[in-house]
Design a protein around this motif. Structure first.
Motif, short mmCIF file in Angstrom:
data_model
loop_
_atom_site.label_atom_id
_atom_site.label_comp_id
_atom_site.label_asym_id
_atom_site.label_seq_id
_atom_site.Cartn_x
_atom_site.Cartn_y
_atom_site.Cartn_z
N MET B 1 11.12 79.70 -1.71
CA MET B 1 9.96 79.79 -2.60
C MET B 1 8.68 79.85 -1.78
SD MET B 1 8.89 77.11 -5.58
CE MET B 1 9.01 75.71 -4.49
N GLN B 15 12.07 75.80 -15.18
CA GLN B 15 11.98 74.54 -14.43
C GLN B 15 11.40 73.38 -15.26
OE1 GLN B 15 10.46 74.74 -10.45
NE2 GLN B 15 11.29 76.78 -10.13
N LEU B 18 13.76 70.51 -15.75
CA LEU B 18 14.02 69.79 -14.48
C LEU B 18 12.83 68.90 -14.14
CD1 LEU B 18 15.60 72.63 -12.28
CD2 LEU B 18 16.66 71.19 -14.02
N ASP B 19 11.64 69.44 -14.37
CA ASP B 19 10.43 68.66 -14.09
C ASP B 19 10.38 67.42 -15.00
OD1 ASP B 19 7.61 68.34 -13.03
OD2 ASP B 19 7.17 68.60 -15.15
N ALA B 20 10.66 67.64 -16.28
CA ALA B 20 10.58 66.52 -17.24
C ALA B 20 11.62 65.45 -16.95
CB ALA B 20 10.76 67.05 -18.66
N MET B 21 12.74 65.86 -16.37
CA MET B 21 13.81 64.88 -16.08
C MET B 21 13.69 64.31 -14.68
SD MET B 21 17.09 66.60 -17.83
CE MET B 21 17.36 66.56 -19.58
N GLY B 22 12.62 64.64 -13.98
CA GLY B 22 12.41 64.08 -12.65
C GLY B 22 13.36 64.63 -11.61
N LEU B 23 13.88 65.83 -11.86
CA LEU B 23 14.88 66.38 -10.94
C LEU B 23 14.27 67.27 -9.85
CD1 LEU B 23 17.62 67.17 -13.61
CD2 LEU B 23 17.74 65.43 -11.83
N ASP B 25 11.92 67.74 -6.52
CA ASP B 25 11.39 66.85 -5.48
C ASP B 25 9.87 66.94 -5.48
OD1 ASP B 25 10.55 69.04 -3.94
OD2 ASP B 25 12.40 69.09 -2.78
N PHE B 27 7.55 68.14 -3.56
CA PHE B 27 6.92 69.43 -3.28
C PHE B 27 7.07 70.38 -4.48
CE2 PHE B 27 7.53 73.85 -1.93
CZ PHE B 27 6.27 74.11 -1.40
N GLU B 28 8.29 70.43 -5.00
CA GLU B 28 8.53 71.33 -6.13
C GLU B 28 7.77 70.88 -7.38
OE1 GLU B 28 13.06 72.70 -4.98
OE2 GLU B 28 12.67 70.76 -5.94
N ALA B 29 7.73 69.59 -7.58
CA ALA B 29 7.01 69.06 -8.74
C ALA B 29 5.52 69.39 -8.63
CB ALA B 29 7.21 67.56 -8.86
N PHE B 32 5.09 73.00 -9.34
CA PHE B 32 5.23 73.22 -10.77
C PHE B 32 3.91 72.86 -11.48
CE2 PHE B 32 6.14 71.92 -15.09
CZ PHE B 32 6.99 72.91 -15.56
N SER B 33 3.36 71.72 -11.10
CA SER B 33 2.11 71.27 -11.73
C SER B 33 0.98 72.24 -11.48
CB SER B 33 1.71 69.91 -11.17
OG SER B 33 2.31 68.91 -11.92
#
Lengths: 191, 289
Positions: B1, B15, B18-23, B25, B27-29, B32-33
Motif C-alpha cells: 500500500m 476496510q 476491519l477498522d471498526a473491529m480494531g483489526l 494495525d 499504521f493502517e488505521a 484509513f482515518s
C-alpha cells in the motif's frame, strides 16, 4: 440549532472524561450488554468476560476525550475500544497461556506466533459462529480464526500464511461479511 | 500500500468493518482515518453508518447477557481508577523540587510547564482577593513578591480570607482537584507542545482568573478557572474574523478549581483569537488580553 446525536454523544463522553459518575452509569446502561457480549464471544469464561468488561469501561473513561463524533458513532467507538482491549487480552494469552479453571466453558489452546503454522484450535465460546467459520473458504477461515478469534495482527497473519497483506485484508473483510450474511440467513430461517 | 495514496470509496467500504473491529494495525488505521477525512461528506456518513451496523451485528456477538451485578462492579472499577489517578497526579507543591515519582506518567518538568501556568493564575487570583481584604497585604506583597510562599504565611496570621485562599493555593489538593474536575483528559495537556492562554478580569475588582490550555495539533483545549461564583454557569466564547462561537460551558465552584473540556476547534486559530468567559447574564467576566 438542531441538537444532533453526535453532539449528544460528544457531551456524554465529555462528562465521562471528567469522571461524572452518572455519565459513566449512562454509558454502561447503553453499551454494557454489548461490550459483555463481544467479550463473551472470544473469551473462555463468564468470569473472564466480566473482568474484561470492567477493564474496557476503565479504558473507555481514559480515552473518552478522544471520541470524535465526526469520525464515528459512539457505538462504533465503544466497540472499537472493546475489541482492541480484547485483542490485547488474547495476545497476552498467546504469550502466557493460562491454566483453565472449572469455570472455563471449553478447553482452549492458544498458539504462539511461531507455532502458528500448525493448525489452530481457537476458543469455542460461540458454537454457532465457530460452525459457520468452518464453512468458509480455507483462506477466509484461517484469517478469521487467527485475526478475529486469536488477536494476531494482519501482518502476523500475512507472515504466518505466507500471503500478501492485501490478500489477507480482503479475505478477512469478505469472510466477516459472509459470516454476517450466513448467520443472518440462519436466524431468518429459524424464525 | 502506498502511504501517500488515499483509499477510494470501495477500499474504505472494504476496510470499514476491519477498522471498526480494531483489526487494522496502527499504521493502517491511521491511513484509513486520513482517507476517511479526505472523503466526501456522503461517503463519510456511509462509512459511519456501516461501521455502526457492523459492530452491533448480533451474528458476531455472544447471545449471553451480563449478570445484573456487573453494572455495580464496572462503575466501582471506573471510580477506583479515577481515585487512583487523582492520587497519582503530582502534587503541585512539589513542582520545582527535585522530587520525582516514577508513577507519574509524564516528566515532571513538562508537567511544571503547564502546572506553573495554572499556579501563576491561581496566585494572581489570590493576590486580588488579599488586596481587597487587607490593604497592608498589597504593600507587603510588593516587597515579598519573590517569596510568595513566605508572604502567604505572613498574611495567614492577619487575614482570614487570605489564609483560606493561600492555603488552598499551596495545597496538594489542587492536583487532585484538577484531576477530578477534568479527568484523564487533562493528562494529554501535560506536554511541552501545549499552548497557554490567560484570561484576565475585565473588572479589576473581580477575583477571578482562568487559563485555556490548547493542544495545537488536535485543536483540543481545556479551561481551568479559579474564583468563579458557586454554581454559576459561564460560557466560553471564541471570537474571530468569522464571528463568535461558543466552545463550551463551565460551572463555578467559588474557591475550588473549575474546569471544562472545550469543543474541539482549529488548533492555530484558538491560539490567536479572542477568548471570553461570559456569565449567565451575558456579561463578559474574563477575556484574553
Amino acid at each position: 440549532m438542531v441538537f444532533q446525536t453526535g453532539d449528544e454523544e460528544w457531551v456524554l463522553m465529555s462528562r465521562v472524561a471528567s469522571g461524572d459518575e452518572s455519565a459513566i452509569a449512562e454509558l454502561y446502561d447503553r453499551f454494557g450488554a454489548l461490550v459483555f457480549k463481544a467479550a463473551r464471544q472470544v473469551l473462555t469464561s463468564r468470569a473472564e468476560s466480566e473482568d474484561a468488561s470492567q477493564e474496557i469501561f476503565v479504558r473507555l473513561w481514559k480515552t473518552a476525550d478522544r471520541f470524535d463524533p465526526r469520525r464515528a458513532r459512539l457505538v462504533t467507538w465503544v466497540m472499537l475500544i472493546a475489541r482492541r482491549h480484547l485483542i490485547d487480552r488474547l495476545r497476552r494469552k498467546v504469550s502466557r497461556p493460562e491454566v483453565l479453571g472449572l469455570e472455563a466453558d471449553t478447553e482452549s489452546t492458544f498458539v504462539s506466533t511461531k507455532q502458528a503454522k500448525a493448525p489452530v484450535q481457537p476458543v469455542e465460546a460461540n458454537q454457532a459462529l465457530r460452525a459457520r467459520i468452518q464453512e468458509l473458504p480455507e483462506l477466509q477461515r484461517e484469517v478469521i480464526e487467527r485475526a478475529y478469534l486469536q488477536g494476531f495482527t494482519l501482518r502476523e497473519v500475512s507472515e504466518q500464511l505466507d500471503a500478501p497483506l492485501g490478500t489477507v485484508k480482503s479475505a478477512l473483510s469478505r469472510g466477516l461479511a459472509r459470516l454476517r450474511e450466513r448467520l443472518g440467513d440462519a436466524e431468518q430461517h429459524l424464525a | 500500500m502506498n502511504a501517500n495514496e488515499l483509499l477510494n470509496r470501495e477500499e474504505l467500504i472494504e476496510q470499514a468493518s476491519l477498522d471498526a473491529m480494531g483489526l487494522l494495525d496502527d499504521f493502517e488505521a491511521s491511513h484509513f482515518s486520513k482517507s476517511f477525512h479526505a472523503a466526501s461528506a456522503t461517503v463519510q456518513e456511509e462509512i459511519r453508518q456501516l461501521q455502526a451496523a457492523v459492530v452491533v451485528d448480533s451474528s458476531m456477538l455472544s447471545d449471553e447477557l451480563p449478570a445484573a451485578g456487573l453494572r455495580g462492579r464496572v462503575l466501582g472499577a471506573v471510580m477506583d481508577a479515577l481515585e487512583d489517578e487523582a492520587t497519582e497526579l503530582q502534587p503541585i507543591a512539589t513542582i520545582g523540587t527535585r522530587v520525582r515519582r516514577s508513577t507519574v506518567a509524564t516528566p515532571s518538568d513538562v508537567n511544571a510547564h503547564v502546572m506553573d501556568s495554572i499556579q501563576h493564575e491561581r496566585r494572581a487570583a489570590n493576590y486580588r482577593a488579599m488586596s481587597r481584604t487587607l490593604v497592608m497585604w498589597r504593600a507587603a506583597s510588593v516587597g515579598l513578591a519573590a517569596a510568595l510562599l513566605v508572604s502567604l504565611v505572613w498574611v495567614s496570621m492577619v487575614a482570614g480570607e487570605a489564609v483560606k485562599l493561600g492555603q488552598l493555593a499551596y495545597s496538594t489538593e489542587t492536583a487532585s482537584q484538577v484531576s477530578s474536575t477534568l479527568g484523564p483528559s487533562f493528562q494529554s495537556f501535560l506536554n511541552s507542545g501545549t499552548k497557554i492562554r490567560s484570561l484576565v478580569p475585565v473588572n479589576a475588582n473581580l477575583n477571578v482568573s482562568a487559563t485555556v490550555l490548547v493542544d495545537p495539533k488536535t485543536g483540543e483545549s481545556v479551561l481551568v478557572a479559579f474564583g468563579l461564583d458557586l454554581n454559576q454557569v459561564y460560557t466560553v466564547r471564541m471570537i474571530d474574523a468569522q464571528g463568535q462561537h461558543d466552545l463550551g460551558s463551565v460551572t463555578g465552584k467559588a474557591v475550588q478549581l473549575s474546569g471544562a473540556l472545550l469543543r474541539r476547534t482549529d488548533g492555530q486559530l484558538i491560539q490567536t483569537c479572542k477568548l471570553q468567559l461570559i456569565d449567565s447574564d451575558g456579561q463578559v467576566v474574563l477575556e484574553t488580553a
